[in-house]
Design an enzyme around this catalytic site. Structure first.
Site, PDB file in Angstrom:
ATOM      1  N   ASP A 141     -12.887  47.216  62.195  1.00 60.24           N
ATOM      2  CA  ASP A 141     -11.806  47.605  63.104  1.00 60.24           C
ATOM      3  C   ASP A 141     -12.148  48.904  63.830  1.00 60.24           C
ATOM      4  OD1 ASP A 141     -11.572  48.555  60.453  1.00 60.24           O
ATOM      5  OD2 ASP A 141      -9.457  49.019  60.678  1.00 60.24           O
ATOM      6  N   ASP A 187      -9.160  56.285  58.421  1.00 62.70           N
ATOM      7  CA  ASP A 187      -8.059  55.505  57.840  1.00 62.70           C
ATOM      8  C   ASP A 187      -6.962  56.374  57.199  1.00 62.70           C
ATOM      9  OD1 ASP A 187      -8.825  52.945  58.512  1.00 62.70           O
ATOM     10  OD2 ASP A 187      -9.787  52.498  56.604  1.00 62.70           O
TER      11      ASP A 187
HETATM   12 FE1  FEO Z   1      -9.137  50.845  59.437  1.00 64.60          FE
HETATM   13 FE2  FEO Z   1     -10.854  50.599  56.453  1.00 64.60          FE
HETATM   14  O1  FEO Z   1     -10.539  50.348  58.288  1.00 64.60           O
END
Ligand code: FEO
Length: 388
Positions: A82, A163
């Protein structure tokens, strides 16, 4: 598409995933955001990218600030796709850029993309000067993967922790204070419960480092940017990572012919009579990722299932598998359920509690067939004995 200057010559150039509803099993009812940041100094730096299918959106935002071919450094704070998904396409444009990442980031990115990019590997305390600013790096392994790290810019008091401190929210606004603490905290808690919860020890270690930094903005890789409530969200992370929970209860159950449901209702009554906040989560209508937010904040975790084929209902089994993986600790587990003849199901729930190292003060709370008044009264007495 609108980019946004979040600090002088530092821009949000990420992408909003309005329709995302499933993030590897996590129900993202409010969508999500992948935040990439562009720092314009003597060197041009792109911090993280976005999911591969949103490349054009990110690129359009970058182009409003600089020619993307001029990017000197790309920082990959985290290998998960992501954030790394657009690296191949960025390096097709910024052909001479250097990729900055952690030692595990280098291993992970090489395994993922098999590209011969120019890597600069950094460790905690390393600094890269980009002109008027320094980029400092803090490795934050397992928050969320072994490769994770944060980038800190002391001149701007800006932390880019990837994150950590994120939320899955799709919005036009970019700052948490534009949405309001209640919604953002709820999504930050759900995010912590479903993504970060297994790594409490590593979070506590990272918080020790973060606590020594002068920060007035935290810009995570998902959701909204914190320019207010910074102390508050750090306090939440301290609480959640130390497994400190509130004197609350969550009752998670499925039922076949309403007998286990009757037991769940009696257990709820006991908590309510004692003034303990209690949430009912029927697995027929509640998603396991929403339930994990209740688990994060509740001291009492009550799980009920009737016995089916010598085991438990598949919905309860799926929830327990998910919860065990996320490894909440220091809670009290109460297993209950109805049965016809064997009654083995409840043992399966109790075993899951033991694997989580929950306290299990009551065992064998099972009732055969349809609970009668005496059965429910006995159940009430048993629960009353262990709840305070
Ligand atoms: Fe938003 Fe662990 O990736």
């Amino acid at each position: 598409m609108r980019h946004l200057e979040i600090k002088k010559n530092i821009y949000w150039v990420g992408a909003v995933d309005w329709d995302l509803r499933n993030f590897h099993g996590y129900l993202t009812e409010r969508g999500s955001t992948y935040n990439a940041y562009l720092i314009v100094d003597e060197k041009i730096v792109l911090v993280d990218t976005v999911k591969h299918y949103l490349f054009d959106e990110m690129l359009e935002r970058i182009k409003k600030v600089v020619d993307p071919a001029r990017i000197d450094y790309v920082i990959s704070n985290h290998t998960e796709m992501d954030h790394s998904g657009c690296l191949p396409r960025i390096f097709e444009i910024a052909k001479d850029a250097t990729l900055i990442c952690s030692p595990n980031g280098e291993k992970g990115l090489k395994r993922h993309f098999k590209k011969d990019w120019t890597f600069k590997v950094v460790n905690t305390g390393d600094t890269v000067n980009i002109g008027r600013r320094d980029l400092k790096f803090v490795l934050t392994p397992m928050v969320h993967w072994p490769d994770s790290m944060a980038t800190y810019i002391p001149e701007e008091k800006l932390l880019l922790p990837n994150d950590a401190f994120g939320q899955h929210i799709a919005t036009s606004e970019r700052f948490t204070d534009e949405i309001g603490w209640d919604i953002v905290r709820e999504e930050a808690a759900k995010y912590y419960a479903n993504i970060v919860l297994p790594f409490g020890a590593q979070v506590r270690k990272a918080l020790e480092t973060v606590g020594s930094l002068d920060i007035d903005m935290i810009a995570p890789s998902h959701g909204l940017i914190w320019r207010k409530d910074i102390k508050e969200i750090i306090a939440c992370y301290k609480k959640w990572s130390s497994n400190t929970c509130d004197n609350k209860a969550v009752i998670i159950y499925d039922t076949m012919w309403h007998s286990t449901e009757k037991m769940a209702c009696v257990i709820k009554d006991v908590f309510e009579e004692k003034g303990i906040r209690c949430t009912m989560r029927y697995l027929g209508t509640n998603h396991i990722s929403n339930i994990m937010k209740d688990v994060l904040e509740s001291r009492y975790i009550c799980v009920g299932s009737p016995t089916l084929n010598n085991g438990i209902l598949p919905t309860v089994s799926a929830f327990l598998t998910y919860m065990k993986g996320l490894a909440p600790k220091d809670r009290t587990g109460i297993a209950f359920g109805s049965y016809g003849w064997g009654g083995q199901g409840i043992v399966e729930i109790e075993k899951s509690f033991e694997m989580c190292k929950f306290q299990v003060p009551l065992k064998g709370l099972r009732i055969q067939y349809i609970p009668g008044d005496d059965d429910l009264s006995n159940l009430k007495n048993e629960i009353n004995r262990v709840v305070s």
